[in-house]
Enzyme design. Sequence first.
Site, mmCIF file in Angstrom:
data_model
loop_
_atom_site.group_PDB
_atom_site.id
_atom_site.type_symbol
_atom_site.label_atom_id
_atom_site.label_comp_id
_atom_site.label_asym_id
_atom_site.label_seq_id
_atom_site.Cartn_x
_atom_site.Cartn_y
_atom_site.Cartn_z
ATOM 1 N N TYR B 108 0.847 -1.195 0.000
ATOM 2 C CA TYR B 108 0.000 0.000 0.000
ATOM 3 C C TYR B 108 0.880 1.240 0.000
ATOM 4 O O TYR B 108 1.869 1.314 0.733
ATOM 5 C CB TYR B 108 -0.878 -0.006 1.258
ATOM 6 C CG TYR B 108 -1.671 1.267 1.490
ATOM 7 C CD1 TYR B 108 -2.999 1.366 1.085
ATOM 8 C CD2 TYR B 108 -1.096 2.373 2.144
ATOM 9 C CE1 TYR B 108 -3.728 2.526 1.296
ATOM 10 C CE2 TYR B 108 -1.825 3.530 2.359
ATOM 11 C CZ TYR B 108 -3.137 3.614 1.940
ATOM 12 O OH TYR B 108 -3.850 4.760 2.145
ATOM 13 N N GLU B 196 -3.652 7.406 -4.022
ATOM 14 C CA GLU B 196 -3.524 6.157 -3.268
ATOM 15 C C GLU B 196 -3.447 4.963 -4.211
ATOM 16 O O GLU B 196 -4.227 4.875 -5.160
ATOM 17 C CB GLU B 196 -4.738 6.006 -2.347
ATOM 18 C CG GLU B 196 -4.666 4.824 -1.392
ATOM 19 C CD GLU B 196 -5.938 4.712 -0.537
ATOM 20 O OE1 GLU B 196 -5.881 5.047 0.654
ATOM 21 O OE2 GLU B 196 -6.976 4.293 -1.077
#
Lengths: 292, 390
Positions: B108, B196
Amino acid sequence: MSIFLDKNSKVFVQGITGAEGSYHTGRMLAYGTNIVGGVTPGKGGQKTEHGLPVFNTVEECVAATGATHQCIFVPPAGAADALFEAYEAGVRFSVCITEGVPVHDMLRVVGATPGMRIIGPNCPGLISPGKSSIGIMPGHIFKEGNVGLISRSGTLTYEVVDGLTRAGLGQSTCVGIGGDPIIGTTFVDCLREFKNDPQTKAIVVCGEIGGSDEEDAAAFIKEHLAGTPIVAFIGGRNAPPGKSLGHAGAIISGGFGTPESKINAFRAAGVPVADRPSEIPKMLAERMAATV
Amino acid sequence: MNLMEYQGKELFRRSGIPVPRSQHCTTPDDVAAFIEKNPGKWVVKAQVLMGGRGKAGKIKFASSADEGRKVAQEIMATPMPPNRQNPNGEPIKSLLVEETLDVALEAYCAISVDRTTKKPAIIVTKFGGMDVEEVHEKHPESFSTFFVDTAIGYSPFIGRKLAFSTDLDAGYRKQFPAIVAGMYDLFFKYGAKLVEINPLILTKDGRVIAADAKVELDDDALFRHPEFKEWQTVLPLDEDESLATDAGLGIRNFRRFGGTVGTMANGAGLAMGTMDAVKNAGGEIANFLDVGGGANAERVRKCYELVVNHTNAKVFFINIFGGITRGDEVAKGIVEALNTTKSRKIPLVIRLTGTNEEEGRRILADAGMTPVETMDEGAKRAVELAAASA
């Protein structure tokens, strides 16, 4: 004393000939603010309806008037430019009223203007009652005194001030820090100033849900202002359910931001949290009486 | 403004961030035609702003043109199911047909704006592919954050440092700093509030690829990028949001609660404070309404009609504390509303103070109205009137 602003602070208004700039310049003058001129590119040499000199650049304005405090009423796209222009001209205090300034513009500004105290953007300004006001706060509800007030909300601040004034609790300086993601001056910056201000004997912190400014303020109070009478209030506790905040934001701030987190942080710092604005004056007066 | 996956990936591509091979399609036939020309195993993903596509069955696999058409039809047949934030769900208007990846690991990475340090923050964890808040609960120690000095900007050491400190698998290390560079470039160039990648995939053959893209652009900066206007997706508004828009308010400035005391105030903080005051006085709130800063007479009239016509209010408590809002303008609006409206009339309780309060009070007095002095007093009077007319 008071913080940031007093009777002698020389103020100039950027965007002084615009509708809002002109209107609020009149109101600030009526309050007693020492406004020495304004800046509107292309209108240099003219006088405003208030009889103040208009300059084309901040540099000219500062050179001619000795102005030290900037008040910005320009559209969002020009706000960062106005701040950079003032910084370049040696100005080290600015209040940016403008709403809707791009976040990245403020990231650049705060990173490139070390030593400059910026209040806002998207804020109502600040006032040292009886001395001077920069911004759009309605002066007549304030009263000179010993309570320092800091707030993230605009109109809710007025509500709190109104209650304090009616209860006979005057204010040293009230600062509306603004609600944007990136602001120049935080609660902690103001608390540090209040700590060193002989006029300020008590403090009211008006927070809101979201972010972690309140938690930071509580930590600072615990460390540096333990003996000072302080009352906090958190707006938005019954807020209608909104769209969720960015996930990453919540992660950075370690899960802070909920009303419970803020209330708990203040209580852990020995700061009582009022359930409604009208309770603040009594709670504060009790604590002030206890410390005398 | 939130971007859909295919839009975010288009920006990723422009910024040099590796993304899977893909085709954006608007009909099941388009999907079939694409797979016909490009045989293989493909994943078909609904393009929506709401989360939870996988659980809702809106991500499916297809290995032939016919299968592609069939799963596309299935995905588009029903909208995304509603949740608390989107009670109307979300219609599915397009699909992304994307190459399937042989996944070895999922990480991530995100860039966001940090309020406390006033800097862009780069956040990394080696646990990707699930809800990041869940990861934060299970593995809080797995996160590494770097706050970027905007005067310096991004430099590859930052990516290296993050990769080492979050213990990213060695397979990521060579490509990771360049991927973060692309993310930072995108973040700055387009004025994003969030960039993101979840998950950032390491494939079995050693490629690092952004398998999903989440980008939030700053609405206040859109004037610099008018090209994104056509990308703007407006989620279906709920009834309160539609009413707010019709009255010229922001979609979040109005919400109904079913009670009998209608409220209106200027500023969200005061509007919430007004609701608290009504509750404290024992009343039931009909609605939340923030009329906004600098409200003029016309806006006030529209808000009056909104509350009178669309809520259960038996009394209307107007609480104005003027700063940039001028009391005389609000008073004019109230008088004008009562004179011109064809709507039913309900008792008003008005609290008007702050900027130009004297002119405002005079205008109200000339029209036979007497404002109350404080918020608590106004709330009490409004609750009494509501009870009396019940």
